[in-house]
Enzyme design. Structure first.
Site, mmCIF file in Angstrom:
data_model
loop_
_atom_site.group_PDB
_atom_site.id
_atom_site.type_symbol
_atom_site.label_atom_id
_atom_site.label_comp_id
_atom_site.label_asym_id
_atom_site.label_seq_id
_atom_site.Cartn_x
_atom_site.Cartn_y
_atom_site.Cartn_z
ATOM 1 N N HIS A 104 0.815 -1.215 0.000
ATOM 2 C CA HIS A 104 0.000 0.000 0.000
ATOM 3 C C HIS A 104 0.851 1.268 0.000
ATOM 4 O O HIS A 104 0.323 2.367 -0.185
ATOM 5 C CB HIS A 104 -0.984 0.000 1.181
ATOM 6 N N ASP A 134 0.277 -7.630 1.315
ATOM 7 C CA ASP A 134 0.680 -6.249 1.560
ATOM 8 C C ASP A 134 2.202 -6.124 1.662
ATOM 9 O O ASP A 134 2.726 -5.417 2.524
ATOM 10 C CB ASP A 134 0.017 -5.679 2.817
ATOM 11 N N GLY A 208 2.984 6.177 8.427
ATOM 12 C CA GLY A 208 4.356 6.460 8.029
ATOM 13 C C GLY A 208 5.308 5.377 8.482
ATOM 14 O O GLY A 208 6.383 5.206 7.913
ATOM 15 N N ASN A 209 4.911 4.635 9.534
ATOM 16 C CA ASN A 209 5.692 3.483 9.973
ATOM 17 C C ASN A 209 5.525 2.291 9.032
ATOM 18 O O ASN A 209 6.286 1.322 9.119
ATOM 19 C CB ASN A 209 5.287 3.034 11.375
ATOM 20 N N SER A 210 4.512 2.329 8.172
ATOM 21 C CA SER A 210 4.235 1.202 7.284
ATOM 22 C C SER A 210 5.463 0.836 6.473
ATOM 23 O O SER A 210 6.082 1.691 5.834
ATOM 24 C CB SER A 210 3.084 1.537 6.335
ATOM 25 N N GLY A 267 -6.870 -25.548 -2.513
ATOM 26 C CA GLY A 267 -7.966 -26.256 -3.162
ATOM 27 C C GLY A 267 -8.962 -26.852 -2.201
ATOM 28 O O GLY A 267 -9.568 -27.891 -2.470
#
Length: 462
Positions: A104, A134, A208-210, A267
């Site tokens: 992101h 992510d 902002g830590n992402s 599956g």
């Protein structure tokens, strides 16, 4: 004072032998003066700030702010380019400039600029990105001899360990916060697109830590900070990090040249065993996943598993949710053989499952309809396990999958991932049969659609 002593005890044992770790206590004023500074000094050069931007086309409509008419006129008005910026963090994992961050943050960026702690700047490109996990793997252009962090096996992480979170919250600059590992095997609790298995921490994490680092007191990376639970937008002490073991598999696939993350196909469908189900299944306690549906081509079925079996662990690690099982499979990687322990009618059995990609059988026979059909430009594909996985379709679905609706199909209400089960009351078995049925349409066109778990009918007069 007790909290200070606890932190000092943990810090004071970093160089102590394993046999005396539990008994180490501060012996002098110098011991009490110890801090996180040595670990921070070692780790921060490898944590970077990421500035990403992309250009999107937006429409300016006079009804844009009207709660009623905006829905009717959202596709009207001239388009104009607009630059969207995102700010996040990343971690350098190799001396040649391999960087991990969040999807992101950089997944759809046109321009990525990476700034190191020593103010050096590099342009970067995305090697591999995956919205579901992510995660994104970047390569710094012209980088060499870069500071980097080592990956730790996240299966060895324990609740209560002291950890540090390093990133760039709110764009104020590189910041370090401390806390502990407050939970493991968190699934279905993170925000955004990320799904799966997370490490929970109370180390303050903010926007902002992402993509930043969650490290242990040896300076090893145990996770990539990805999200928080918050009503205000700030840290409430509940943050989530993607385990380093999954990051390792992403880096390996990126180095192999993969453009899409290859996730082994299960599956099967299953649900966690709760207390009520445990009693009915004859289990002494809740745990595991009971298989409710299994595809004929599933690698688990090929190994001998059946509907009604309870999967207890995969590769020697317990699994209690479907997301956790997919995480274990992803970490193991395609082509690996993992032991799966399960219970069948109260008896424990262990079966070896070879993890594979979803097969492309039968062939999907993808095509795009021509101008001689009522819906020209409609992308169609037959159903097979690879298509089921690509569009996240139910295992039992039958029909023809819409891969791209095209301009006419979009106006008609079709979406990518829709399954056309029948055309003019004729059941569909493949893309070529669907194209022939469209060509043979008279004055009326009837489409029976399955969208996810819902069914709908579209009727048109031509």
């Amino acid at each position: 004072m007790k909290q200070v002593l606890s932190a000092v005890i943990a810090l004071g044992v970093l160089s102590a032998p394993a046999a005396v770790v539990a008994q180490a206590v501060p012996q002098s004023q110098a011991d009490i003066a110890l801090s996180f500074a040595p670990v921070v000094k070692q780790a921060t050069p490898a944590v970077v700030n990421i500035y990403a931007s992309r250009v999107v086309e937006t429409r300016s409509s006079p009804f844009a702010n009207d709660p009623f008419f905006s829905e009717f006129f959202r596709d009207t008005g001239p388009t104009r380019p607009q630059v969207q910026n995102s700010l996040g963090s990343g971690v350098i994992l190799s001396d040649d400039g391999i960087v991990v961050s969040n999807h992101h943050v950089v997944g759809q960026a046109d321009d990525i600029r990476v700034v190191l702690n020593d103010r050096r700047e590099f342009k970067a490109r995305v090697l591999l990105a995956d919205a579901e996990a992510d995660l994104a793997i970047l390569k710094l252009d012209g980088a060499e001899d870069m500071p980097h962090l080592d990956l730790r096996d996240s299966d060895g992480v324990e609740v209560g360990e002291l950890v540090l979170a390093i990133g760039n919250p709110f764009g104020v600059g590189q910041t370090v916060s401390s806390g502990i590992v407050s939970g493991l095997a968190r699934s279905g609790t993170a925000t955004g697109n990320a799904r799966g298995y997370f490490i929970q921490t109370d180390a303050p994490i903010n926007p902002g830590n992402s993509g930043g680092a969650l490290i242990d007191l040896n300076g090893q990376l145990i996770g990539v900070n990805t999200s928080i639970l918050s009503r205000s937008g700030g840290s409430n002490g509940i943050g989530f990090a993607i385990p380093a073991s999954l990051v390792k598999e992403f880096v390996a696939q990126a180095r192999d040249g993969a453009e899409v993350f290859r996730r082994p196909w299960a599956g099967l469908n299953g649900q966690p065993v709760d207390a009520a189900m445990a009693e009915g299944l004859g289990l002494s306690r809740p745990g595991g996943i009971v298989i409710s549906e299994i595809h004929a081509e599933s690698p688990f079925r090929a190994a001998g598993l059946e509907a009604g079996d309870v999967i207890m662990d995969v590769g020697g690690q317990p699994v209690n949710t479907p997301a956790e099982m997919i995480y274990r499979m992803s970490v193991a990687g395609e082509g690996s053989e993992v032991p799966v322990r399960c219970l069948r009618q109260g008896k424990e059995i262990v079966l070896n499952v070879t993890l594979t990609a979803p097969p492309e059988t039968p062939p999907r026979d993808a095509l795009v309809t021509g101008e001689d059909t009522p819906i020209p430009g409609l992308g169609l594909s037959g159903v097979n396990p690879a298509v089921l996985a690509e569009f996240g379709l139910p295992l039992s679905v039958q029909g023809v999958v819409v891969t791209a609706p095209g301009p006419v199909g979009l106006r008609a209400g079709l979406r990518a991932g829709d399954v056309i089960t029948a055309i003019n009351d004729e059941a569909m078995t493949g893309s070529k049969a669907a194209e022939a049925a469209l060509k043979a349409t008279g004055r009326w066109l009837a489409l029976d659609i399955q969208r996810g778990r819902e069914r709908m009918a579209l009727r048109f007069r031509l």
